[in-house]
Design a protein around this motif. Structure first.
Motif, PDB file in Angstrom:
ATOM      1  N   MET A   1      -9.211 -16.978  -2.544  1.00  9.72           N
ATOM      2  CA  MET A   1      -9.446 -15.866  -3.203  1.00  9.72           C
ATOM      3  C   MET A   1     -10.693 -15.108  -2.793  1.00  9.72           C
ATOM      4  N   GLU A   2     -11.755 -15.732  -2.828  1.00 13.50           N
ATOM      5  CA  GLU A   2     -12.988 -15.161  -2.471  1.00 13.50           C
ATOM      6  C   GLU A   2     -13.084 -14.697  -0.992  1.00 13.50           C
ATOM      7  N   ARG A   3     -12.429 -15.604  -0.175  1.00 17.09           N
ATOM      8  CA  ARG A   3     -12.148 -15.089   1.451  1.00 17.09           C
ATOM      9  C   ARG A   3     -11.490 -13.668   1.581  1.00 17.09           C
ATOM     10  N   THR A   4     -10.331 -13.567   0.584  1.00 16.47           N
ATOM     11  CA  THR A   4      -9.473 -12.208   0.836  1.00 16.47           C
ATOM     12  C   THR A   4     -10.538 -11.170   0.249  1.00 16.47           C
ATOM     13  N   LYS A   5     -11.254 -11.387  -0.724  1.00 14.22           N
ATOM     14  CA  LYS A   5     -12.047 -10.371  -1.396  1.00 14.22           C
ATOM     15  C   LYS A   5     -13.008  -9.769  -0.325  1.00 14.22           C
ATOM     16  N   GLN A   6     -13.623 -10.732   0.477  1.00 13.66           N
ATOM     17  CA  GLN A   6     -14.687 -10.574   1.368  1.00 13.66           C
ATOM     18  C   GLN A   6     -14.121  -9.796   2.599  1.00 13.66           C
ATOM     19  N   VAL A   7     -12.786 -10.241   3.003  1.00 12.15           N
ATOM     20  CA  VAL A   7     -12.149  -9.633   4.212  1.00 12.15           C
ATOM     21  C   VAL A   7     -11.808  -8.196   3.721  1.00 12.15           C
ATOM     22  N   LEU A   8     -11.229  -7.844   2.497  1.00 10.38           N
ATOM     23  CA  LEU A   8     -10.863  -6.752   2.231  1.00 10.38           C
ATOM     24  C   LEU A   8     -11.950  -5.614   1.897  1.00 10.38           C
ATOM     25  N   ALA A   9     -13.103  -6.227   1.422  1.00  3.43           N
ATOM     26  CA  ALA A   9     -14.271  -5.613   1.298  1.00  3.43           C
ATOM     27  C   ALA A   9     -14.896  -4.940   2.720  1.00  3.43           C
ATOM     28  N   SER A  10     -14.897  -5.931   3.582  1.00  2.00           N
ATOM     29  CA  SER A  10     -15.372  -5.449   5.069  1.00  2.00           C
ATOM     30  C   SER A  10     -14.536  -4.332   5.739  1.00  2.00           C
ATOM     31  N   ALA A  11     -13.017  -4.483   5.540  1.00  4.61           N
ATOM     32  CA  ALA A  11     -12.129  -3.797   6.081  1.00  4.61           C
ATOM     33  C   ALA A  11     -12.281  -2.355   5.478  1.00  4.61           C
ATOM     34  N   ALA A  12     -12.417  -2.156   4.299  1.00  4.96           N
ATOM     35  CA  ALA A  12     -12.469  -1.117   3.401  1.00  4.96           C
ATOM     36  C   ALA A  12     -13.530  -0.311   3.798  1.00  4.96           C
ATOM     37  N   ARG A  13     -14.879  -0.965   4.072  1.00  2.00           N
ATOM     38  CA  ARG A  13     -16.057  -0.193   4.500  1.00  2.00           C
ATOM     39  C   ARG A  13     -15.965   0.258   5.995  1.00  2.00           C
ATOM     40  N   LEU A  14     -15.344  -0.461   6.736  1.00  4.65           N
ATOM     41  CA  LEU A  14     -15.064   0.205   8.190  1.00  4.65           C
ATOM     42  C   LEU A  14     -14.125   1.479   8.067  1.00  4.65           C
ATOM     43  N   LEU A  15     -13.178   1.257   7.200  1.00  2.00           N
ATOM     44  CA  LEU A  15     -12.202   2.375   7.310  1.00  2.00           C
ATOM     45  C   LEU A  15     -12.615   3.435   6.365  1.00  2.00           C
ATOM     46  N   GLY A  16     -13.646   3.428   5.515  1.00  2.78           N
ATOM     47  CA  GLY A  16     -14.131   4.309   4.632  1.00  2.78           C
ATOM     48  C   GLY A  16     -13.014   4.649   3.680  1.00  2.78           C
ATOM     49  N   THR A  17     -12.385   3.684   3.043  1.00  6.45           N
ATOM     50  CA  THR A  17     -11.329   3.806   2.139  1.00  6.45           C
ATOM     51  C   THR A  17     -11.165   2.664   1.347  1.00  6.45           C
ATOM     52  N   GLY A  18     -10.493   2.705   0.072  1.00  4.27           N
ATOM     53  CA  GLY A  18     -10.183   1.349  -0.635  1.00  4.27           C
ATOM     54  C   GLY A  18      -8.776   0.899   0.180  1.00  4.27           C
ATOM     55  N   LEU A  19      -8.962  -0.551  -0.051  1.00  3.93           N
ATOM     56  CA  LEU A  19      -7.663  -1.281   0.314  1.00  3.93           C
ATOM     57  C   LEU A  19      -7.165  -2.056  -0.964  1.00  3.93           C
ATOM     58  N   SER A  20      -5.680  -2.047  -0.941  1.00  3.13           N
ATOM     59  CA  SER A  20      -5.192  -2.811  -2.068  1.00  3.13           C
ATOM     60  C   SER A  20      -3.897  -3.425  -1.771  1.00  3.13           C
ATOM     61  N   GLU A  21      -3.183  -3.983  -2.589  1.00  8.07           N
ATOM     62  CA  GLU A  21      -1.862  -4.817  -2.440  1.00  8.07           C
ATOM     63  C   GLU A  21      -1.926  -5.647  -0.916  1.00  8.07           C
ATOM     64  N   PRO A  22      -3.000  -6.678  -1.191  1.00 13.15           N
ATOM     65  CA  PRO A  22      -2.890  -7.386   0.032  1.00 13.15           C
ATOM     66  C   PRO A  22      -1.409  -8.402   0.225  1.00 13.15           C
ATOM     67  N   VAL A  23      -0.910  -8.485   1.357  1.00 14.84           N
ATOM     68  CA  VAL A  23       0.065  -9.342   1.567  1.00 14.84           C
ATOM     69  C   VAL A  23      -0.273 -10.396   2.714  1.00 14.84           C
ATOM     70  N   ASP A  24      -0.120 -11.594   2.605  1.00  8.87           N
ATOM     71  CA  ASP A  24      -0.590 -12.694   3.592  1.00  8.87           C
ATOM     72  C   ASP A  24       0.729 -12.508   4.605  1.00  8.87           C
ATOM     73  N   LEU A  25       0.243 -12.354   5.854  1.00 10.75           N
ATOM     74  CA  LEU A  25       1.262 -12.295   6.890  1.00 10.75           C
ATOM     75  C   LEU A  25       1.239 -13.912   7.543  1.00 10.75           C
ATOM     76  N   GLY A  26       0.636 -14.824   7.289  1.00  9.71           N
ATOM     77  CA  GLY A  26       0.723 -16.091   7.550  1.00  9.71           C
ATOM     78  C   GLY A  26      -0.467 -16.314   8.409  1.00  9.71           C
ATOM     79  N   GLY A  27      -0.952 -15.679   9.457  1.00 16.89           N
ATOM     80  CA  GLY A  27      -2.105 -16.028  10.097  1.00 16.89           C
ATOM     81  C   GLY A  27      -2.297 -17.330  10.856  1.00 16.89           C
ATOM     82  N   SER A  28      -3.124 -18.129  10.807  1.00 21.78           N
ATOM     83  CA  SER A  28      -3.203 -19.466  11.498  1.00 21.78           C
ATOM     84  C   SER A  28      -4.470 -20.296  10.745  1.00 21.78           C
TER      85      SER A  28
END
Length: 346
Positions: A1-28
């Motif tokens: 959960m902490e990892r997801t929060k960190q990822v979303l915060a970084s991506a939101a900062r890059l895009l200049g907009t908030g991010l919500s409703e994360p869905v895990d697509l599987g990754g590796s």
């Protein structure tokens, strides 16, 4: 959960907009991949990489390969510190793997030919872009050699006799020379751009056509290493079943027709046959080195997808094909030995 929060915060900062409703697509093991909703209602895909050597190498390749802009989803933002990419969301279209494992043979054939045609167009469209990709790789450098720089073919060739010996298979005379000759031909001759891992699940068959995914090993490599995915099929994948001979031939011909546009000498059947022989050998050695030491106990090649071959089935299938290679007698003898001394006990 902490990892997801960190990822979303970084991506939101890059895009200049908030991010919500994360869905895990599987990754590796190397990545976390999330589909997210932006503040203005758009859907984007966020791909973050762990800090291991392979993950860092994959980030450099994917960031460079997607920035090159020849194929793949549009790259929206890059954070080289986390590291992380934000990509356009191509939606929930089926992959080639979905079609091949489905029940519609016409859709499977059409998807397979679209895949081969897309890879061929990508190769043909990459002429003269090697230096640009190299510069982008330096831009996104993480301190790890890229996949193109890592001598994986030579490393596998060095390990192959050890794997044979550990399995009780005599090392044929002349094997080292054949491995060196085949690796040189299969690895460097007739280069073109590829995402690297062109397996059936690394693409989407969208209403707008084929869209390739997974550029974690993007590089310029021999067209034969890509064409071998059509013949084997698929060289480094879990989704491995025999194709009807006419379908297999047509798939390879579709890719070859595009490769000839940038390397006219590949129209010569003898040249093509020799290159394909060596590429099949390179990939079969790769599968043996990676899988055989872990094949004491059999198991499925994918944790969830069914139907799927087991490790034993895949290796036996690879060895049976490679044992018929002409012009490389030591390699053929090695694969015959694996069938006799190893597969026969399974």
């Amino acid at each position: 959960m902490e990892r997801t929060k960190q990822v979303l915060a970084s991506a939101a900062r890059l895009l200049g907009t908030g991010l919500s409703e994360p869905v895990d697509l599987g990754g590796s093991r190397r990545t976390t991949v999330l589909r997210c909703r932006t503040g203005d209602g758009r859907s984007v895909v966020v791909k973050a990489y762990t800090g291991g050597p392979d993950a860092l190498r994959a980030f450099t390749a994917e960031a460079a390969g997607l920035t090159l802009g020849l194929a793949g989803p549009r790259l929206l933002a890059v954070d080289p510190e986390l590291p992380l990419l934000v990509l356009e969301d191509l939606g929930p279209a089926p992959t080639l793997a979905d079609l091949l494992l489905g029940e519609d043979p016409r859709a499977a054939r059409a998807g397979l030919l679209a895949w081969a045609r897309g890879l061929g167009r990508l190769a043909a469209g990459s002429v003269g872009r090697e230096e640009e990709l190299a510069a982008l790789s330096r831009k996104f450098d993480t301190g790890m050699p890229t996949w193109a720089e890592r001598p994986w073919i030579a490393e596998n060739a060095a390990r192959f006799p050890e794997v044979l010996a550990a399995a009780g298979v005599p090392v044929p005379a002349g094997l080292a020379a054949e491995l060196a000759a085949g690796g040189a031909a299969g690895g460097a001759a007739y280069p073109a751009f590829t995402p690297g891992d062109t397996c059936p699940d690394n693409n989407l068959l969208t209403p707008d056509g084929l869209r390739l995914l997974d550029f974690e090993a993007a590089c310029f490599q021999s067209v034969f290493l890509t064409a071998a995915y059509c013949r084997m099929p698929f060289s480094s994948c879990w989704c491995v079943f025999e194709l009807p001979p006419d379908v297999a031939r047509q798939t390879e011909d579709v890719y070859r027709a595009k490769a000839v546009l940038i390397h006219p000498e590949l129209a010569d059947d003898a040249c093509w046959a020799a290159g394909m022989r060596d590429a099949v050998a390179v990939w079969t050695v790769n599968a043996t080195v990676l899988l055989l030491p872990r094949a004491a106990e059999d198991g499925p090649m994918h944790p969830t997808r069914r139907p799927v071959p087991t490790r034993h089935q895949l290796l036996r299938h690879r060895w049976e094909a490679a044992a018929r290679l002409t012009g490389r007698p030591a390699l053929a003898a090695a694969f015959e030995g694996l069938l006799r001394e190893v597969a026969a006990r399974w």
